[in-house]
Design a protein around this motif. Structure first.
Motif, mmCIF file in Angstrom:
data_model
loop_
_atom_site.group_PDB
_atom_site.id
_atom_site.type_symbol
_atom_site.label_atom_id
_atom_site.label_comp_id
_atom_site.label_asym_id
_atom_site.label_seq_id
_atom_site.Cartn_x
_atom_site.Cartn_y
_atom_site.Cartn_z
ATOM 1 N N UNK A 12 0.545 -1.209 -0.361
ATOM 2 C CA UNK A 12 0.067 0.145 -0.043
ATOM 3 C C UNK A 12 0.848 1.276 -0.177
ATOM 4 N N UNK A 13 0.161 2.093 -0.789
ATOM 5 C CA UNK A 13 0.958 3.542 -0.498
ATOM 6 C C UNK A 13 0.013 4.684 -0.736
ATOM 7 N N UNK A 14 -0.521 5.450 -0.369
ATOM 8 C CA UNK A 14 -0.850 6.780 -0.018
ATOM 9 C C UNK A 14 -0.716 8.200 0.521
ATOM 10 N N UNK A 15 -2.059 8.459 0.507
ATOM 11 C CA UNK A 15 -1.795 9.521 2.255
ATOM 12 C C UNK A 15 -2.211 8.789 2.857
ATOM 13 N N UNK A 16 -1.972 9.535 4.664
ATOM 14 C CA UNK A 16 -2.738 9.195 6.144
ATOM 15 C C UNK A 16 -2.644 10.041 6.831
ATOM 16 N N UNK A 17 -4.091 10.368 7.651
ATOM 17 C CA UNK A 17 -3.586 11.212 8.416
ATOM 18 C C UNK A 17 -4.079 10.403 9.384
ATOM 19 N N UNK A 18 -3.901 10.463 10.734
ATOM 20 C CA UNK A 18 -3.474 9.988 12.398
ATOM 21 C C UNK A 18 -3.592 10.649 14.217
ATOM 22 N N UNK A 19 -3.931 11.045 14.671
ATOM 23 C CA UNK A 19 -4.020 11.553 15.736
ATOM 24 C C UNK A 19 -3.181 11.600 16.175
ATOM 25 N N UNK A 30 -3.670 -2.290 -7.601
ATOM 26 C CA UNK A 30 -4.592 -1.383 -8.120
ATOM 27 C C UNK A 30 -5.870 -0.990 -7.484
ATOM 28 N N UNK A 31 -6.459 -2.331 -6.203
ATOM 29 C CA UNK A 31 -7.363 -1.266 -5.457
ATOM 30 C C UNK A 31 -7.334 -0.213 -4.976
ATOM 31 N N UNK A 32 -9.000 0.425 -4.427
ATOM 32 C CA UNK A 32 -7.870 2.084 -3.979
ATOM 33 C C UNK A 32 -9.048 1.870 -3.104
ATOM 34 N N UNK A 84 -12.849 2.499 -9.012
ATOM 35 C CA UNK A 84 -11.750 2.796 -9.891
ATOM 36 C C UNK A 84 -10.755 1.725 -8.765
ATOM 37 N N UNK A 85 -10.138 1.656 -10.436
ATOM 38 C CA UNK A 85 -8.917 0.189 -10.019
ATOM 39 C C UNK A 85 -7.617 0.807 -10.890
ATOM 40 N N UNK A 86 -6.419 1.354 -9.936
ATOM 41 C CA UNK A 86 -5.859 1.855 -10.677
ATOM 42 C C UNK A 86 -4.044 1.113 -10.572
#
Length: 505
Positions: free
Chosen positions: A100-107, A124-126, A145-147
């Motif tokens: 997995x790659x991407x953005x994360x928001x956490x306290x 490709x799962x988003x 969407x699959x990428x």
């Protein structure tokens, strides 16, 4: 000792206060405050390539799922509303399909922290993944969407407590889904992550076009309150955009000088020349014309510039003037106002502009030396943004006559008016490439009124063949008014200049 080792020790019993001290000691990575291994992964890393403004992130970790996460994290602390955007790509074939790659928001940086995450998987799962409380089981909402095997545009926005994920294969329009029932504290860690889904390997990914935007507040008053401005140069072939200049206030509408060495933009009533090599800006002498709006265009030979100045003697109405590109005393061209300039004819004889006459907004032309204006459009609705093709055979413009704002074209005498785009967006400001083969234009979402082009919206820069064919997205931008109002192709046709916006720190 690496920070990852220190963090493992701290999570076994040292205080979070000491963790804060260690975190604070980390070095910044690009726009991010620091980096860290969260959980118990193999040590990861992150680096920033300043010339291309690109991040390379490597991370291990068993997973980001169930009640805890393991990954490498490049982060900064933020509060309030924000928009996180990047173009992301895995490097190499990988070992696990659910890396997995991407953005994360956490306290917090604890592995069991609550979070909201936009995760692109190796297959490709988003998905929009989230943990409602510390240690709770992870939940997800999969994107339709699959990428797979593509550059993915990944956006994650927090808007008044609602989390919005928008994704697309680069070049496509965004698919959006919202999460409204997860509560995170106001101040959070936000950033990029890589998780290998296998704690015996390290996976790598690149992140380009990284933008962390603080958007306009709900009570912002347009044309009184302004966000900060980013001057960006987009390489059209690769789709990579780099920020070359930033300002805490508002500047708008860049266009290129004839030699390709500088950009000219409007800033608070004055026009500025931004030298690309030295990254420095200098005001252009336009004499009495110090109340210029963002409608300024250079002649095809680069010697003259036509401008739109709000003349005191005309009760502040926009009037068109010409002035040497290097500066000088402006010469008045239009007798009436408001008149908003948009283009020169290739031979320099004509100017085309939008005129407001009574309640009607139409396209007009006038001799660049001055004279009687000639009305070219008369259909109901707003007609705006006229621009000649490089061979002078057509004038492209945008019109709301069909209900949505779409791109049209006509002959220089106003005959043969034809619709060019037919889609669900509101399309503005067609700009023709120097070789006459491409049209770049700005698309507002359908919830924006067809006759409006406001500041501070999610907008798209799109490109289509002038001979016809499908459009593709070349930039995903937070901007709108002032982003690309004037011709903004580089002389060689390889780059576009535009403005994006964000509240300045």
């Amino acid at each position: 000792m690496r920070f990852s080792s220190l963090y493992r020790i701290l999570t076994l019993g040292l205080s979070l206060g000491l963790l804060s001290e260690v975190v604070g000691a980390q070095s910044p990575v690009g726009v991010f405050d620091a980096q860290a291994d969260v959980g118990r992964p193999r040590p990861g890393s992150a680096s920033y390539e300043s010339q291309r403004q690109r991040y390379l992130v490597a991370g291990s970790g068993q997973n980001m799922w169930n009640g805890h996460d393991d990954f490498h994290f490049v982060w900064k602390r933020m509060s309030g509303n924000f928009i996180l955007s990047t173009r992301a790509r895995f490097l190499g074939p990988g070992v696990e399909p659910h890396r997995k790659i991407g953005w994360t928001i956490r306290p917090s940086l604890e592995s069991s922290s609550s979070h909201v995450t936009a995760a692109l998987h190796g297959d490709g799962l988003m998905s929009l993944q989230f943990r409602r409380t510390t240690g709770a089981t992870t939940e997800e909402a999969k994107s339709r969407d699959s990428l797979p095997n593509s550059d993915a545009v990944i956006q994650l926005e927090r808007r008044d407590g609602v989390y919005i994920m928008s994704v697309a294969r680069f070049g496509d329009t965004l698919v959006t889904q919202e999460l409204a029932d997860v509560s995170l504290p106001d101040t959070v860690y936000v950033g990029l992550f890589v998780c290998a889904h296998n704690d015996s390997v390290v996976e790598r990914a690149t992140f380009s076009n990284v933008r962390i935007t603080t958007p306009a507040k709900r009570d912002l008053v347009a044309y009184r309150d302004y966000l900060g401005s980013n001057l960006e140069i987009l390489d059209v072939k690769s789709g990579n955009a780099t920020i070359v200049h930033q300002y805490r206030g508002s500047f708008q509408a860049p266009n290129w000088t004839h030699d390709g060495k500088a950009l000219i933009y409007a800033q608070e009533g004055r026009l500025y020349r931004f030298d690309i090599a030295s990254r420095s800006a200098q005001a252009i002498n336009t004499g009495f014309a110090t109340r210029n709006n963002n409608d300024h265009v250079l002649s095809f030979d680069g010697r003259m510039m036509a401008i739109s100045h709000h003349a005191v003697e005309d009760s502040g109405a926009s009037i068109i003037y010409t002035v040497p590109t290097t500066g000088g005393t402006p010469k008045r061209v239009t007798a009436k106002g408001p008149s908003y300039l948009h283009g020169w004819s290739p031979d320099g004889r004509w100017l085309v502009f939008t005129g407001i006459r009574g309640e009607e907004l139409d396209v007009y032309k006038v001799a660049s030396a001055g004279g009687d204006e000639i009305r070219l459009t008369s259909a109901p609705g707003l007609d705006d943004g006229p621009e000649f093709t490089p061979d002078g055979s057509y004038i492209y413009f945008n019109s709301s006559r069909t209900g949505r704002m779409q791109i049209w074209r006509m002959r220089p005498d106003g005959s043969g008016q034809q619709q060019v785009t037919k889609d669900g967006f509101n399309n503005w400001f067609p700009h023709i490439s120097p070789d006459g083969k491409w049209i770049a234009y700005l698309s507002f979402p359908p919830d924006v009124a067809a006759d409006d082009h406001p500041f501070y919206k999610h907008v798209l820069l799109r490109l289509m063949p002038i001979a016809g064919g499908p459009s593709r997205v070349i930039a995903y931008v937070y901007g709108g008014q002032g982003t690309i109002n004037v011709p903004s192709w580089s002389p060689d046709g390889k780059r576009l200049a535009f403005v994006s916006n964000s509240t300045a720190p």
